[in-house]
Scaffold this motif. Structure first.
Motif, short mmCIF file in Angstrom:
data_model
loop_
_atom_site.label_atom_id
_atom_site.label_comp_id
_atom_site.label_asym_id
_atom_site.label_seq_id
_atom_site.Cartn_x
_atom_site.Cartn_y
_atom_site.Cartn_z
N ARG A 93 1.03 -1.23 0.06
CA ARG A 93 -0.12 0.03 0.03
C ARG A 93 0.92 1.35 0.00
O ARG A 93 0.48 2.16 -0.59
N ILE A 94 1.83 1.39 0.96
CA ILE A 94 2.85 2.32 0.91
C ILE A 94 3.53 2.69 -0.29
O ILE A 94 3.64 3.81 -0.96
N SER A 95 3.91 1.46 -1.01
CA SER A 95 4.63 1.62 -2.44
C SER A 95 3.82 2.01 -3.61
O SER A 95 4.37 2.90 -4.17
N GLY A 96 2.36 1.68 -3.53
CA GLY A 96 1.53 1.91 -4.62
C GLY A 96 1.42 3.58 -4.37
O GLY A 96 1.47 4.35 -5.44
N PHE A 97 1.12 4.05 -3.07
CA PHE A 97 1.10 5.48 -2.77
C PHE A 97 2.14 6.47 -3.37
O PHE A 97 2.05 7.41 -4.05
N LEU A 98 3.38 5.97 -2.98
CA LEU A 98 4.56 6.62 -3.40
C LEU A 98 4.77 6.59 -4.71
O LEU A 98 5.62 7.52 -5.38
N GLN A 99 4.82 5.47 -5.42
CA GLN A 99 5.31 5.19 -6.59
C GLN A 99 4.41 5.89 -7.83
O GLN A 99 4.69 6.29 -8.78
N ALA A 100 3.04 6.25 -7.28
CA ALA A 100 2.05 7.18 -8.08
C ALA A 100 2.79 8.60 -8.30
O ALA A 100 2.51 9.27 -9.31
N GLY A 101 3.34 8.97 -7.27
CA GLY A 101 4.23 10.36 -7.43
C GLY A 101 3.15 11.45 -7.52
O GLY A 101 3.68 12.53 -7.66
N MET A 102 1.97 11.24 -6.89
CA MET A 102 1.08 12.25 -6.87
C MET A 102 1.12 13.02 -5.28
O MET A 102 1.27 12.20 -4.22
N PRO A 103 1.10 14.35 -5.22
CA PRO A 103 0.94 14.87 -3.69
C PRO A 103 -0.11 14.37 -2.96
O PRO A 103 -1.43 14.19 -3.55
N GLY A 104 -0.16 14.32 -1.83
CA GLY A 104 -1.05 13.77 -0.94
C GLY A 104 -0.52 13.29 0.27
O GLY A 104 0.57 13.08 0.53
N ARG A 105 -1.56 12.72 1.26
CA ARG A 105 -1.01 12.00 2.47
C ARG A 105 -1.74 10.56 2.66
O ARG A 105 -3.03 10.59 2.26
N MET A 106 -0.87 9.92 3.17
CA MET A 106 -1.38 8.50 3.71
C MET A 106 -0.72 8.11 4.98
O MET A 106 0.25 8.85 5.29
N THR A 107 -1.49 7.29 5.81
CA THR A 107 -0.95 6.98 6.97
C THR A 107 -0.80 5.42 7.27
O THR A 107 -1.72 4.51 6.65
#
Length: 461
Positions: free
Chosen positions: A286-300
């Protein structure tokens, strides 16, 4: 091959930087009694001068007869002329997770015994059979990014205070028992080793039935090389501000396809979140998917906010589940899994997260963080004040605050020491103590000579 047992003990002693006193953990089982007897024989050689042995038996008090067994071990040590202590696990025992709790307590008591007996390190009788079981259990739990992607290390630092060495990791239990039998030495079989309620016992039965040795994901050399590269990536790409927030350049943040960088990033996040382990596979994905997308935003994830902005990636503790902690004078306690706090005052202190705080905001802004990140990170920063509202005149408050590194402060595998040092220095800590034996791996994770007692470096040992 009984002769391999003595040979391994001799090789082990040659690995030491200088002769020292070794505490042998002896339960009365075949592995630990074999280790004590082999080391005692090897130290008797003329070229082993300067070494000495002491021993300790941990009586967990979990079953009838354990005290008698400990007394029998004491008698065996007396016959060898080896000073011996029996340390008993006192107090209430947990109803669940008893084996894990016993392991932690065992190392704690062994470290205390080593200090009492003046020992420089601890040696345990873990064997290749134990190693195979560990590899299977960790693999079944999906521990693939952290220490679980390998089996036991042949060296391990416990509690930042003493090194635990496992000289028999390359030997089979049958060889040790043949060695004892040839010497006319008997041993105890712990009945818990036949109890199928325990995971290790079930795995042991499965391995015996399959007769196939499991393969670790990484060899010791591969693990050390990965740790060395992860350390270099941390040093090059991560900045930590005031121990509460990390900053990573935007171009590096999404490089999660690189396993070493992924491990480095998640290790930093684990420290910021006060966690003792890296996330499970599903969370990592889940973390990898968020960061590899490269879009600004936040996740926890894991109590850590991953705050992606055009200027870079910022990590900081989520401002939730932050309880208050009271620390008595002279006492040291851990707050939120992130900070070890020692009270140097004469009155109790309280550690809390007070929410928005102008001082922390400004400190983080001055350190170079964007204002929005600084405000969010400050909400989970530690605040130390008198526990009693009517106490005055405590400015500045006398308290020592040190970042805790849960990944390594309790158990640090020797092949991860280079990475652990990089993480420690990133958070304002000193390097971890060096082992008493020559390092097998250099700063680049390359095999630097190898120690014969560690076995074949192509397979995890």
């Amino acid at each position: 091959m009984p002769e391999a047992v003595i040979a391994t003990a001799r090789y082990f002693l040659r690995a030491f930087i200088e002769p020292c006193r070794i505490l042998v953990a002896v339960s009365g089982g075949s592995d630990s009694k074999g280790l004590l007897l082999a080391l005692h024989s090897a130290i008797g050689d003329k070229d082993r001068e300067g070494f000495s042995l002491v021993a300790c038996t941990i009586d967990h008090g979990l079953r009838p007869g354990s005290a008698d067994e400990a007394a029998a071990v004491a008698a065996f040590c007396a016959e060898l002329g080896v000073p011996h202590l029996v340390c008993r696990w006192e107090g209430d025992k947990p109803r669940t997770g008893i084996q894990a709790a016993a392991r932690h307590k065992r190392y704690e008591l062994l470290a205390d015994a080593a200090a009492a007996l003046g020992a420089d390190c601890i040696a345990t009788g873990h064997t290749l059979d134990d190693q195979h079981e560990t590899i299977v259990m960790r693999g079944a739990r999906g521990e693939g990014e952290g220490a679980g992607s390998a089996g036991m290390a042949s060296t391990m630092l416990y509690g930042r205070r003493i090194w635990v060495l496992r000289p028999f990791l390359g030997l089979r239990r049958d060889d040790i028992r043949a060695f004892l039998t040839a010497r006319g030495v008997a041993w105890f079989d712990d009945p818990s080793n036949a109890n199928p309620l325990f995971e290790r016992v079930r795995v042991r039965s499965e391995l015996a039935a399959s007769k196939e040795a499991p393969a670790a994901r990484w060899s010791a050399a591969q693990r050390a090389a990965s740790s060395a590269r992860a350390a270099a990536l941390i040093e090059s790409h991560v900045r930590v501000h005031e121990t509460v927030a990390a900053e990573i350049a935007a171009e590096q943040a999404g490089n999660l396809g690189d396993a070493d960088w992924r491990r480095a990033l998640l290790s930093v996040a684990a420290v910021l979140g006060g966690r003792n382990h890296l996330p499970v596979h599903a969370t990592i994905e889940r973390i990898s998917g968020f960061l590899q997308a490269g879009m600004p935003g936040r996740m926890t994830a894991g109590g850590v906010v991953y705050d992606r902005r055009p200027s870079g990636l910022y990590l900081y503790r989520e401002a939730r589940n932050l309880s208050a902690l009271v620390i008595e004078p002279g006492e040291t306690k851990t707050w939120d899994g992130r900070f070890n706090v020692t009270n140097g005052e004469r009155s109790p202190l309280m550690v809390t997260a007070k929410g928005q705080d102008g001082q922390w905001d400004q400190r983080l802004i001055d350190a170079g963080l964007p204002s929005g990140v600084a405000k969010r990170a400050s909400r989970a920063a530690p605040h130390i004040a008198p526990a009693a509202a009517n106490v005055v005149g405590m400015s500045p408050i006398q308290a020592k605050v040190e970042c805790r590194i849960g990944l390594y402060d309790a158990f640090l595998p020797g092949f991860d020491r280079i990475m652990a040092d990089a993480v420690a220095m990133l958070f304002g800590r000193e390097r971890y103590p060096a082992p008493p034996v020559h390092d097998v791996f250099d700063r680049n994770g390359e095999v630097a000579g190898g120690l014969p007692w560690q076995g074949d470096t192509r397979t995890l040992c």
